[in-house]
Design a protein around this motif. Structure first.
Motif, PDB file in Angstrom:
ATOM      1  N   LEU A  83      33.530   3.377  -2.813  1.00 43.29           N
ATOM      2  CA  LEU A  83      34.229   4.487  -3.471  1.00 43.29           C
ATOM      3  C   LEU A  83      33.293   5.269  -4.391  1.00 43.29           C
ATOM      4  O   LEU A  83      33.309   6.509  -4.398  1.00 43.29           O
ATOM      5  N   TRP A  84      32.467   4.565  -5.153  1.00 49.72           N
ATOM      6  CA  TRP A  84      31.524   5.267  -6.029  1.00 49.72           C
ATOM      7  C   TRP A  84      30.528   6.097  -5.223  1.00 49.72           C
ATOM      8  O   TRP A  84      30.226   7.244  -5.578  1.00 49.72           O
ATOM      9  N   TYR A  85      30.032   5.541  -4.135  1.00 51.06           N
ATOM     10  CA  TYR A  85      29.101   6.297  -3.298  1.00 51.06           C
ATOM     11  C   TYR A  85      29.791   7.484  -2.627  1.00 51.06           C
ATOM     12  O   TYR A  85      29.206   8.574  -2.505  1.00 51.06           O
ATOM     13  N   ALA A  86      31.021   7.290  -2.187  1.00 54.02           N
ATOM     14  CA  ALA A  86      31.761   8.399  -1.565  1.00 54.02           C
ATOM     15  C   ALA A  86      32.029   9.504  -2.583  1.00 54.02           C
ATOM     16  O   ALA A  86      31.990  10.698  -2.251  1.00 54.02           O
ATOM     17  N   TYR A  87      32.278   9.113  -3.821  1.00 51.90           N
ATOM     18  CA  TYR A  87      32.440  10.108  -4.886  1.00 51.90           C
ATOM     19  C   TYR A  87      31.130  10.843  -5.138  1.00 51.90           C
ATOM     20  O   TYR A  87      31.099  12.073  -5.277  1.00 51.90           O
ATOM     21  N   GLU A  88      30.030  10.095  -5.153  1.00 52.79           N
ATOM     22  CA  GLU A  88      28.717  10.726  -5.349  1.00 52.79           C
ATOM     23  C   GLU A  88      28.415  11.718  -4.241  1.00 52.79           C
ATOM     24  O   GLU A  88      27.844  12.793  -4.492  1.00 52.79           O
ATOM     25  N   ALA A  89      28.818  11.383  -3.019  1.00 51.48           N
ATOM     26  CA  ALA A  89      28.546  12.248  -1.876  1.00 51.48           C
ATOM     27  C   ALA A  89      29.432  13.482  -1.861  1.00 51.48           C
ATOM     28  O   ALA A  89      29.037  14.534  -1.328  1.00 51.48           O
ATOM     29  N   SER A  90      30.632  13.384  -2.437  1.00 52.61           N
ATOM     30  CA  SER A  90      31.622  14.453  -2.279  1.00 52.61           C
ATOM     31  C   SER A  90      32.022  15.163  -3.562  1.00 52.61           C
ATOM     32  O   SER A  90      32.450  16.328  -3.528  1.00 52.61           O
ATOM     33  N   GLY A  91      31.941  14.474  -4.701  1.00 51.90           N
ATOM     34  CA  GLY A  91      32.453  15.047  -5.938  1.00 51.90           C
ATOM     35  C   GLY A  91      33.963  15.109  -5.985  1.00 51.90           C
ATOM     36  O   GLY A  91      34.547  15.761  -6.868  1.00 51.90           O
ATOM     37  N   ASP A  92      34.633  14.421  -5.093  1.00 56.49           N
ATOM     38  CA  ASP A  92      36.095  14.462  -4.969  1.00 56.49           C
ATOM     39  C   ASP A  92      36.741  13.672  -6.111  1.00 56.49           C
ATOM     40  O   ASP A  92      36.505  12.468  -6.270  1.00 56.49           O
ATOM     41  N   SER A  93      37.591  14.328  -6.907  1.00 63.26           N
ATOM     42  CA  SER A  93      38.192  13.690  -8.074  1.00 63.26           C
ATOM     43  C   SER A  93      39.160  12.568  -7.693  1.00 63.26           C
ATOM     44  O   SER A  93      39.314  11.591  -8.434  1.00 63.26           O
ATOM     45  N   ALA A  94      39.802  12.682  -6.545  1.00 65.64           N
ATOM     46  CA  ALA A  94      40.714  11.623  -6.102  1.00 65.64           C
ATOM     47  C   ALA A  94      39.936  10.345  -5.785  1.00 65.64           C
ATOM     48  O   ALA A  94      40.399   9.230  -6.076  1.00 65.64           O
ATOM     49  N   ILE A  95      38.745  10.491  -5.203  1.00 64.03           N
ATOM     50  CA  ILE A  95      37.917   9.322  -4.927  1.00 64.03           C
ATOM     51  C   ILE A  95      37.432   8.712  -6.241  1.00 64.03           C
ATOM     52  O   ILE A  95      37.396   7.488  -6.405  1.00 64.03           O
ATOM     53  N   LEU A  96      37.079   9.554  -7.220  1.00 60.39           N
ATOM     54  CA  LEU A  96      36.679   9.058  -8.531  1.00 60.39           C
ATOM     55  C   LEU A  96      37.783   8.212  -9.150  1.00 60.39           C
ATOM     56  O   LEU A  96      37.529   7.114  -9.665  1.00 60.39           O
ATOM     57  N   GLN A  97      39.000   8.713  -9.102  1.00 61.10           N
ATOM     58  CA  GLN A  97      40.122   7.970  -9.679  1.00 61.10           C
ATOM     59  C   GLN A  97      40.297   6.614  -8.991  1.00 61.10           C
ATOM     60  O   GLN A  97      40.581   5.602  -9.645  1.00 61.10           O
ATOM     61  N   ASN A  98      40.114   6.581  -7.685  1.00 59.02           N
ATOM     62  CA  ASN A  98      40.223   5.320  -6.959  1.00 59.02           C
ATOM     63  C   ASN A  98      39.060   4.388  -7.283  1.00 59.02           C
ATOM     64  O   ASN A  98      39.246   3.170  -7.370  1.00 59.02           O
ATOM     65  N   ALA A  99      37.867   4.937  -7.450  1.00 56.81           N
ATOM     66  CA  ALA A  99      36.721   4.117  -7.821  1.00 56.81           C
ATOM     67  C   ALA A  99      36.977   3.426  -9.158  1.00 56.81           C
ATOM     68  O   ALA A  99      36.710   2.230  -9.325  1.00 56.81           O
ATOM     69  N   GLN A 100      37.503   4.170 -10.104  1.00 57.83           N
ATOM     70  CA  GLN A 100      37.833   3.591 -11.408  1.00 57.83           C
ATOM     71  C   GLN A 100      38.952   2.560 -11.283  1.00 57.83           C
ATOM     72  O   GLN A 100      38.886   1.477 -11.884  1.00 57.83           O
ATOM     73  N   LYS A 101      39.942   2.873 -10.480  1.00 63.64           N
ATOM     74  CA  LYS A 101      41.094   1.981 -10.283  1.00 63.64           C
ATOM     75  C   LYS A 101      40.686   0.640  -9.688  1.00 63.64           C
ATOM     76  O   LYS A 101      41.130  -0.420 -10.152  1.00 63.64           O
ATOM     77  N   PHE A 102      39.823   0.665  -8.671  1.00 64.74           N
ATOM     78  CA  PHE A 102      39.461  -0.573  -7.992  1.00 64.74           C
ATOM     79  C   PHE A 102      38.314  -1.315  -8.677  1.00 64.74           C
ATOM     80  O   PHE A 102      38.082  -2.487  -8.381  1.00 64.74           O
ATOM     81  N   THR A 103      37.623  -0.649  -9.596  1.00 63.48           N
ATOM     82  CA  THR A 103      36.584  -1.318 -10.374  1.00 63.48           C
ATOM     83  C   THR A 103      37.182  -2.124 -11.510  1.00 63.48           C
ATOM     84  O   THR A 103      36.766  -3.256 -11.779  1.00 63.48           O
TER      85      THR A 103
END
Length: 399
Positions: A83-103
């Motif tokens: 999720l963190w890498y996918a956020y880095e690749a996309s800048g997508d805020s929904a992925i960021l929220q999920n990265a934080q949620k699952f971390t």
């Protein structure tokens, strides 16, 4: 003499064709396209997950969706890392929220006595990437605690971190260290530079030095496990746990070695670590089969009717991409970069991409073949290192 000349010509022509193919692959491989594929697959999986402490681990033959594990499984940090890498690749805020949620639930990993050497995999892939991308101070402080916890498994007489504490009695190993543990050193190196004790750095260096003379064989293949005496710390023997035999070359273990000694060079600047990474990479490449994808173990007598291991290819590709940025010789730089891109191109082919077959990025990984588990499966760490390698290729060479 004529036959000898003909043989030499064949070799030279073969090398020329191989080099040309590598150059073409390097020039034509589209990491951006594959990154977009990973981002979309990640977002699709996000929509099917509800419990943040239930984390993707594998997808077996005939299945469509991830089988889940709890936070104490050694693979628990890879989905947050994806999720963190996918956020880095996309800048997508929904992925960021999920990265934080699952971390966040992984803080519970340290609520029990330390009995797992894989705190780096579990917590650096998750909180480490999270801190790198957000600079969240809570992540920083937790990583320091995690590093101190991992350090409690270090045995100064041996000079390595203990692997599998729970298996000492079961296996009869006084102190054991596996090649996988090289990756966990990154947590110690990070902590030593970010407010932790310098002793963490010294532990990591000593661990890597000890493994060079015990886990690594004279031909630069690698034992999975090194067994040590705890009275005076001497090396007893090299054995396997997940490979074909004690003397065989387990593919993912070779990948861990390439990756691990490369990161050790990055963190220390010690030339012996760089040389070791090169030797391990060279041996891996020398033994690759003609199709460019490693079998789960290079010495399985069932080859060619033996499972492949996409995870080994992904780990090796990511490690060699970083290695290519450190070597001084331009020919070696081209060699390791080209080899890494060739592995990524193979992984990105129709034969290895999951497409619409299941939720993962990749097919055809092998987890623990001797145990009969995760054979020809999709495994979360294959996806993690595949995505990491794609990001590294973009960062190192295509920006």
């Amino acid at each position: 003499m004529k036959k000898i000349v003909q043989f030499v010509v064949v070799i030279v022509v073969g090398l020329m064709i191989s080099c040309t193919t590598t150059v073409k692959t390097t020039e034509t491989f589209d990491s951006g396209k594959q990154l977009a594929y990973c981002v979309e697959k990640t977002k699709a999986t996000m929509g099917t997950l509800s419990s943040a402490d239930s984390l993707p681990r594998n997808i077996l033959q005939g299945q469509k969706e991830w089988n889940k594990v709890g936070i104490h499984d050694w693979c628990s940090g890879f989905w947050p890392g994806v999720l963190w890498y996918a956020y880095e690749a996309s800048g997508d805020s929904a992925i960021l929220q999920n990265a934080q949620k699952f971390t966040e639930p992984l803080t519970g990993v340290l609520d029990v006595p330390v009995d797992n050497h894989d705190l780096g995999f579990m917590l650096y892939c998750s909180f480490g990437n999270g801190y790198r991308l957000t600079k969240d101070s809570a992540y920083h402080d937790f990583l320091l605690t995690a590093a101190d916890s991992l350090a409690t498994l270090y045995n100064p007489k041996v000079g390595t971190i203990l692997s599998w504490p729970a298996m000492r009695e079961k296996m009869g190993w006084p102190h054991n260290t596996i090649i996988d543990n090289m990756i966990n050193l990154e947590l110690l190196f990070w902590a030593s530079k970010n407010g932790g004790s310098h002793e963490l750095y010294d532990m990591a260096v000593k661990h890597a030095e000890t493994c060079m003379t015990t886990l690594v064989r004279p031909d630069y293949s690698i034992y999975h496990v090194a067994v040590f005496d705890t009275v005076d710390g001497h090396f007893i023997k090299g054995v396997t746990h997940q490979g074909y035999s004690d003397g065989s070359m387990w593919a993912r273990g070779q990948g861990w070695g390439i990756y691990g000694y490369t990161l050790c060079y990055r963190e220390t600047g010690k030339e012996e670590f760089l040389t070791m990474a090169e030797k391990l990479a060279d041996h891996f490449l020398e033994r690759l089969p003609e199709d460019g994808m490693p079998y789960w173990d290079f010495d399985d007598p069932a080859i060619p009717n033996s499972p492949k291991d996409a995870s080994a290819a992904a780990v090796a590709a990511s490690g060699m991409l970083e290695l290519s940025t450190y070597v001084k010789d331009e020919k070696l730089k081209t060699k390791y970069k080209g080899a890494a891109v060739a592995l990524l191109a193979k992984l990105s082919s129709d034969g290895y991409l999951s497409g619409d077959k299941n939720q993962s990025f990749l097919l055809h990984s092998t987890g623990h073949h001797p145990n009969g588990s995760e054979i020809d499966a999709s495994i979360i760490y294959a996806d993690y290192y595949y995505l990491e390698a794609l990001l590294r290729l973009k960062k190192f060479y295509q920006e």
